[in-house]
Design a protein around this motif. Structure first.
Motif, PDB file in Angstrom:
ATOM      1  N   THR A 119      68.088  68.522 -29.377  1.00 39.67           N
ATOM      2  CA  THR A 119      69.060  69.599 -29.527  1.00 39.67           C
ATOM      3  C   THR A 119      69.025  70.110 -30.962  1.00 39.67           C
ATOM      4  N   HIS A 121      71.111  72.492 -33.701  1.00 40.02           N
ATOM      5  CA  HIS A 121      72.449  73.026 -33.938  1.00 40.02           C
ATOM      6  C   HIS A 121      72.395  73.958 -35.144  1.00 40.02           C
ATOM      7  N   GLY A 141      72.664  82.375 -30.546  1.00 34.13           N
ATOM      8  CA  GLY A 141      73.936  81.766 -30.191  1.00 34.13           C
ATOM      9  C   GLY A 141      73.910  81.077 -28.846  1.00 34.13           C
ATOM     10  N   GLN A 142      73.295  81.721 -27.862  1.00 37.99           N
ATOM     11  CA  GLN A 142      73.247  81.124 -26.527  1.00 37.99           C
ATOM     12  C   GLN A 142      72.409  79.858 -26.527  1.00 37.99           C
ATOM     13  N   THR A 144      71.689  77.745 -29.033  1.00 29.53           N
ATOM     14  CA  THR A 144      72.277  76.608 -29.746  1.00 29.53           C
ATOM     15  C   THR A 144      73.555  76.131 -29.065  1.00 29.53           C
ATOM     16  N   HIS A 145      74.286  77.036 -28.386  1.00 29.37           N
ATOM     17  CA  HIS A 145      75.460  76.596 -27.634  1.00 29.37           C
ATOM     18  C   HIS A 145      75.042  75.775 -26.418  1.00 29.37           C
ATOM     19  N   HIS A 146      73.958  76.144 -25.785  1.00 27.47           N
ATOM     20  CA  HIS A 146      73.394  75.334 -24.698  1.00 27.47           C
ATOM     21  C   HIS A 146      73.145  73.908 -25.204  1.00 27.47           C
ATOM     22  N   PHE A 148      74.626  72.408 -27.735  1.00 29.29           N
ATOM     23  CA  PHE A 148      75.874  71.691 -27.989  1.00 29.29           C
ATOM     24  C   PHE A 148      76.411  71.078 -26.699  1.00 29.29           C
ATOM     25  N   ARG A 149      76.344  71.802 -25.609  1.00 31.44           N
ATOM     26  CA  ARG A 149      76.794  71.264 -24.318  1.00 31.44           C
ATOM     27  C   ARG A 149      75.943  70.061 -23.918  1.00 31.44           C
ATOM     28  N   VAL A 176      79.291  68.607 -35.890  1.00 28.18           N
ATOM     29  CA  VAL A 176      78.935  68.746 -34.473  1.00 28.18           C
ATOM     30  C   VAL A 176      79.261  67.457 -33.721  1.00 28.18           C
ATOM     31  N   THR A 183      85.427  66.594 -27.529  1.00 26.27           N
ATOM     32  CA  THR A 183      85.207  67.262 -26.248  1.00 26.27           C
ATOM     33  C   THR A 183      85.064  66.267 -25.113  1.00 26.27           C
TER      34      THR A 183
END
Length: 246
Positions: A119, A121, A141-142, A144-146, A148-149, A176, A183
């Motif tokens: 991953t 970040h 953005g999409q 790196t957000h993927h 993070f999930r 992170v 989360t």
């Protein structure tokens, strides 16, 4: 066993050490900031990664290598198109572009080939490819957000026995990691009784509180701070683990 790290770990040439640990079962995944991925991509392409910032900053040419900016951004655009994360996309792209002499030294390439999760970040504005004309902010953005999930799903697996190691990231990865811990707990996993370690040649505030201390409050487990240069400490850790096998 989750590894998080900053760019200096890759710049020091330690990717082969981490990859050996991966093959021995001591790395379930790798997570890094944007600079880690950039340095690794350059190693895959050219076999080295460095820039004399003091020499090139005055004329504005710092971070303006065409190949690095173009290929990094092309990978993220492909990530959005294919619905995958930044780490997977960069690994896939690096494998296609890697020079045969240098592919074995690239963490992105070798982890991708081994189907080990990576991953990436990215904090907008911190990395040189963000100034390249090919930058697509939505794709960045999409992607790196993927990741993070994905990272949150990996952190959940630390519950009751896992290990998270932060090496040389003073800000991005500690932040992170803490958000991922929160989360996971918010979604119902208690996330208790795991181990965290911070490796760095200087101990900073955020790794100390976000990696070593706060995750264990009322949750058990233990956090450790180990101080020393990465090019000494990480090979020593690897040697200790390998010796323990014999």
């Amino acid at each position: 066993i989750l590894w998080g790290f900053g760019g200096h770990v890759i710049k020091c040439g330690l990717a082969p050490v981490l990859l050996d640990l991966m093959r021995r079962g001591y790395a379930t995944s790798f997570s890094m900031n944007g600079s880690g991925a950039i340095h690794d991509l350059e190693i895959a392409l050219a076999g080295y990664t460095s820039e004399d910032v003091d020499a090139v900053l005055p004329d504005g040419s710092f971070g303006s290598a065409e190949e690095t900016g173009r290929e990094f951004n092309m990978a993220l655009i492909a990530a959005r198109q294919d619905g995958i994360g930044a780490g997977e996309a960069l690994g896939r792209h690096a494998e296609k572009l890697a020079h045969p002499r240098f592919a074995s030294s690239s963490l992105l390439v070798q982890a991708y080939r081994a189907s080990t999760p990576v991953t990436v970040h990215i904090a907008v504005g911190t990395d040189t490819p963000h100034t390249h004309p090919a930058t697509d902010a939505a794709a960045l953005g999409q992607a790196t957000h993927h990741d993070f999930r994905l990272f949150c799903s990996l952190v959940e697996e630390l519950h009751e026995g896992g290990v998270y190691l932060n090496a040389g990231s003073a800000v991005v990865m500690p932040e992170v990691f803490l958000k991922a811990v929160s989360t996971v707990r918010n979604l119902g996993c208690p996330l208790k009784e795991f181990t965290t370690v911070n490796f760095d040649f200087l101990q900073h505030y955020r790794p100390k509180v976000n990696v070593v201390e706060r995750p264990h409050a009322r949750a058990g487990g233990k956090g450790y701070s180990l101080t020393g240069h990465h090019e000494l400490m990480l090979p020593l850790l690897a040697a200790a683990l390998i010796e323990r096998e014999s």
